[in-house]
Design an enzyme around this catalytic site. Sequence first.
Site, PDB file in Angstrom:
ATOM      1  N   TYR A  25      32.182  12.565  14.910  1.00 46.69           N
ATOM      2  CA  TYR A  25      30.725  12.360  14.984  1.00 46.69           C
ATOM      3  C   TYR A  25      30.000  13.579  14.395  1.00 46.69           C
ATOM      4  O   TYR A  25      29.019  13.448  13.658  1.00 46.69           O
ATOM      5  CB  TYR A  25      30.296  12.149  16.445  1.00 46.69           C
ATOM      6  CG  TYR A  25      28.796  12.182  16.632  1.00 46.69           C
ATOM      7  CD1 TYR A  25      27.980  11.167  16.146  1.00 46.69           C
ATOM      8  CD2 TYR A  25      28.183  13.261  17.273  1.00 46.69           C
ATOM      9  CE1 TYR A  25      26.594  11.218  16.297  1.00 46.69           C
ATOM     10  CE2 TYR A  25      26.808  13.312  17.425  1.00 46.69           C
ATOM     11  CZ  TYR A  25      26.022  12.295  16.936  1.00 46.69           C
ATOM     12  OH  TYR A  25      24.648  12.357  17.079  1.00 46.69           O
ATOM     13  N   SER A 107      18.441  17.944  22.094  1.00 48.34           N
ATOM     14  CA  SER A 107      18.236  16.614  21.520  1.00 48.34           C
ATOM     15  C   SER A 107      17.856  15.613  22.611  1.00 48.34           C
ATOM     16  O   SER A 107      18.336  15.714  23.745  1.00 48.34           O
ATOM     17  CB  SER A 107      19.547  16.175  20.864  1.00 48.34           C
ATOM     18  OG  SER A 107      19.528  14.787  20.600  1.00 48.34           O
ATOM     19  N   GLN A 128      13.654  18.125  21.210  1.00 55.20           N
ATOM     20  CA  GLN A 128      13.531  17.221  20.056  1.00 55.20           C
ATOM     21  C   GLN A 128      13.281  15.795  20.523  1.00 55.20           C
ATOM     22  O   GLN A 128      13.934  15.310  21.442  1.00 55.20           O
ATOM     23  CB  GLN A 128      14.824  17.292  19.223  1.00 55.20           C
ATOM     24  CG  GLN A 128      14.905  16.293  18.097  1.00 55.20           C
ATOM     25  CD  GLN A 128      15.593  14.997  18.508  1.00 55.20           C
ATOM     26  OE1 GLN A 128      16.239  14.940  19.545  1.00 55.20           O
ATOM     27  NE2 GLN A 128      15.434  13.951  17.727  1.00 55.20           N
ATOM     28  N   TYR A 130      12.614  11.659  19.109  1.00 52.37           N
ATOM     29  CA  TYR A 130      12.562  10.698  18.008  1.00 52.37           C
ATOM     30  C   TYR A 130      11.226   9.977  18.087  1.00 52.37           C
ATOM     31  O   TYR A 130      10.487  10.111  19.063  1.00 52.37           O
ATOM     32  CB  TYR A 130      13.705   9.675  18.139  1.00 52.37           C
ATOM     33  CG  TYR A 130      15.062  10.287  18.009  1.00 52.37           C
ATOM     34  CD1 TYR A 130      15.568  10.599  16.760  1.00 52.37           C
ATOM     35  CD2 TYR A 130      15.829  10.564  19.132  1.00 52.37           C
ATOM     36  CE1 TYR A 130      16.827  11.161  16.632  1.00 52.37           C
ATOM     37  CE2 TYR A 130      17.080  11.127  19.016  1.00 52.37           C
ATOM     38  CZ  TYR A 130      17.575  11.424  17.766  1.00 52.37           C
ATOM     39  OH  TYR A 130      18.810  11.983  17.642  1.00 52.37           O
ATOM     40  N   THR A 156      11.638  14.304  15.120  1.00 48.11           N
ATOM     41  CA  THR A 156      12.507  13.885  14.008  1.00 48.11           C
ATOM     42  C   THR A 156      11.830  12.720  13.295  1.00 48.11           C
ATOM     43  O   THR A 156      11.564  11.683  13.911  1.00 48.11           O
ATOM     44  CB  THR A 156      13.878  13.447  14.557  1.00 48.11           C
ATOM     45  OG1 THR A 156      14.493  14.583  15.163  1.00 48.11           O
ATOM     46  CG2 THR A 156      14.776  12.922  13.459  1.00 48.11           C
ATOM     47  N   ARG A 165      27.444   5.867   9.568  1.00 46.69           N
ATOM     48  CA  ARG A 165      28.575   6.808   9.442  1.00 46.69           C
ATOM     49  C   ARG A 165      29.832   6.009   9.759  1.00 46.69           C
ATOM     50  O   ARG A 165      30.045   5.595  10.906  1.00 46.69           O
ATOM     51  CB  ARG A 165      28.427   7.979  10.400  1.00 46.69           C
ATOM     52  CG  ARG A 165      27.156   8.817  10.202  1.00 46.69           C
ATOM     53  CD  ARG A 165      26.107   8.418  11.200  1.00 46.69           C
ATOM     54  NE  ARG A 165      24.775   8.904  10.923  1.00 46.69           N
ATOM     55  CZ  ARG A 165      24.023   9.499  11.841  1.00 46.69           C
ATOM     56  NH1 ARG A 165      24.495   9.743  13.037  1.00 46.69           N
ATOM     57  NH2 ARG A 165      22.799   9.855  11.552  1.00 46.69           N
ATOM     58  N   LYS A 252      10.653  17.485  11.714  1.00 46.60           N
ATOM     59  CA  LYS A 252      11.995  17.687  11.143  1.00 46.60           C
ATOM     60  C   LYS A 252      12.416  16.471  10.320  1.00 46.60           C
ATOM     61  O   LYS A 252      12.391  15.348  10.824  1.00 46.60           O
ATOM     62  CB  LYS A 252      12.988  17.924  12.284  1.00 46.60           C
ATOM     63  CG  LYS A 252      14.443  17.939  11.873  1.00 46.60           C
ATOM     64  CD  LYS A 252      15.292  18.269  13.078  1.00 46.60           C
ATOM     65  CE  LYS A 252      16.759  18.022  12.874  1.00 46.60           C
ATOM     66  NZ  LYS A 252      17.119  16.625  12.644  1.00 46.60           N
ATOM     67  N   HIS A 276      18.855  15.611   7.447  1.00 49.29           N
ATOM     68  CA  HIS A 276      19.567  15.254   8.683  1.00 49.29           C
ATOM     69  C   HIS A 276      21.072  15.546   8.538  1.00 49.29           C
ATOM     70  O   HIS A 276      21.917  14.772   8.975  1.00 49.29           O
ATOM     71  CB  HIS A 276      19.327  13.768   8.996  1.00 49.29           C
ATOM     72  CG  HIS A 276      19.312  13.449  10.461  1.00 49.29           C
ATOM     73  ND1 HIS A 276      18.163  13.186  11.151  1.00 49.29           N
ATOM     74  CD2 HIS A 276      20.304  13.343  11.379  1.00 49.29           C
ATOM     75  CE1 HIS A 276      18.438  12.920  12.405  1.00 49.29           C
ATOM     76  NE2 HIS A 276      19.741  13.025  12.580  1.00 49.29           N
ATOM     77  N   ARG A 279      23.271  12.829   7.088  1.00 47.35           N
ATOM     78  CA  ARG A 279      23.670  11.721   7.968  1.00 47.35           C
ATOM     79  C   ARG A 279      22.757  10.508   7.819  1.00 47.35           C
ATOM     80  O   ARG A 279      22.970   9.495   8.451  1.00 47.35           O
ATOM     81  CB  ARG A 279      23.627  12.189   9.433  1.00 47.35           C
ATOM     82  CG  ARG A 279      24.522  13.357   9.698  1.00 47.35           C
ATOM     83  CD  ARG A 279      24.182  14.062  11.010  1.00 47.35           C
ATOM     84  NE  ARG A 279      24.550  13.308  12.177  1.00 47.35           N
ATOM     85  CZ  ARG A 279      25.777  13.257  12.685  1.00 47.35           C
ATOM     86  NH1 ARG A 279      26.754  13.916  12.084  1.00 47.35           N
ATOM     87  NH2 ARG A 279      26.034  12.561  13.773  1.00 47.35           N
TER      88      ARG A 279
HETATM   89  C1  GLV Z   1      21.395  11.661  15.497  1.00 44.09           C
HETATM   90  O1  GLV Z   1      20.326  12.171  15.246  1.00 44.09           O
HETATM   91  C2  GLV Z   1      22.512  11.655  14.613  1.00 44.09           C
HETATM   92  O2  GLV Z   1      22.389  12.110  13.478  1.00 44.09           O
HETATM   93  O3  GLV Z   1      23.576  11.180  15.028  1.00 44.09           O
END
Ligand code: GLV
Length: 387
Positions: A25, A107, A128, A130, A156, A165, A252, A276, A279
């Site tokens: 991760y 986070s 942080q 979202y 964010t 991912r 961000k 990011h 990501r």
């Molecule tokens: C969360 O912000 C991630 O990138 O997994």
Amino acid sequence: MPVITNIYDLKRLHKRRTPKMFYDYCESGSWTEQTFRENVTDFDKIRLRQRIAVNMEGRSTATQMIGQDVAMPVALAPVGLTGMQRADGEIKAARAAEKFGVPFTLSTMSICSIEDVAENTEKPFWFQVYTLKDDDFMRRLLDRAKDANCSAIVITVDLQIMGQRHKDLKNGLSAPPKLTPKSIADMVTKVAWGLEMLGTKRRFFGNIVGHAKGVTDPSSLSSWTAEAFDPALDWDRIATLRRMWDGKVILKGILDVEDAKRAAEIGADAIVVSNHGGRQLDGALSSIRMLEQIVEAVGDKVEVHLDSGIRSGQDVLKAVAMGAKGTYIGRAFVHGLGAMGEAGVTKALEVIHKELDVSMALCGRRDIKEVDRDILLVPEDFAGRWA
Ligand code: GLV
């Protein structure tokens, strides 16, 4: 204790000591991972200018980020699931950061809650958030951050929907990990990790579970993201969110000059030039390539920070020389945490600090506040002509 000389030593130990789904991760980007890779390799294209016969005594890397004193221009980035890399990981990282004198950013997708971190640290940290659909939940989160004495929020703005991912899908990422033959086979080889995890009650998304309504699978980052995040986010909404917090706000996830100008207009105190960590939009340019033009456009109106790709003090020095007033490390501190807990995060900070201090000196500078573009050798086409 093994001899740790650089962040990659910590990374190797992190991989050995942490279940694969959590290491992966951390160590992944979206789709082909091109942007994830280039965030790092683009730093390598920039060279430092060696100078001699400059008095190197009395050096200082101390400066300020959003008006806050920092021992070096490096903050710990918000990283989801940090408490799965190591039991109580966010508390350990926050403690290491406060002892070192750099900001820690918690986070929303942390395992330890805002309250857990506040109870176990002394100095204010950053929180942080979202951009979520549910105003009520958002307001409650911000109230909790205020009650916990957080000194800034980091919004964010580049994750209304999540970049894929591949490794997370293949590993069945969840917190806590679902017990499957594959995950059990992996976890039994990570004995110390498992024993520590059994010894803590913090194994769920601490800011979400018990606080957010109607989440179908609260252990899954991707399903919570899909359900709760606001895909309709626009600049008006960002301006509203900015007004919901009467303190310092950092935006961000800015990678474009036009977006940087809008961020400055809505009164952000700082922006983070970021993709990011590679990501989200695979194929985007690296943060360090975009930095200079964003600083030129808005650097006199808003403080410009950078994340994505920093693995050394030399990288920090390069970003600062290109105009960043601060930088963030994510993977670099998580490697330390996964390797050796709080001591590993401290080690990551020490490694980066030493690299920054010595490299700055060898460039003929004694104070980070005097570092400028003059110490760099940048290929003419570095920013590139992308049309
Ligand atoms: C969360 O912000 C991630 O990138 O997994």
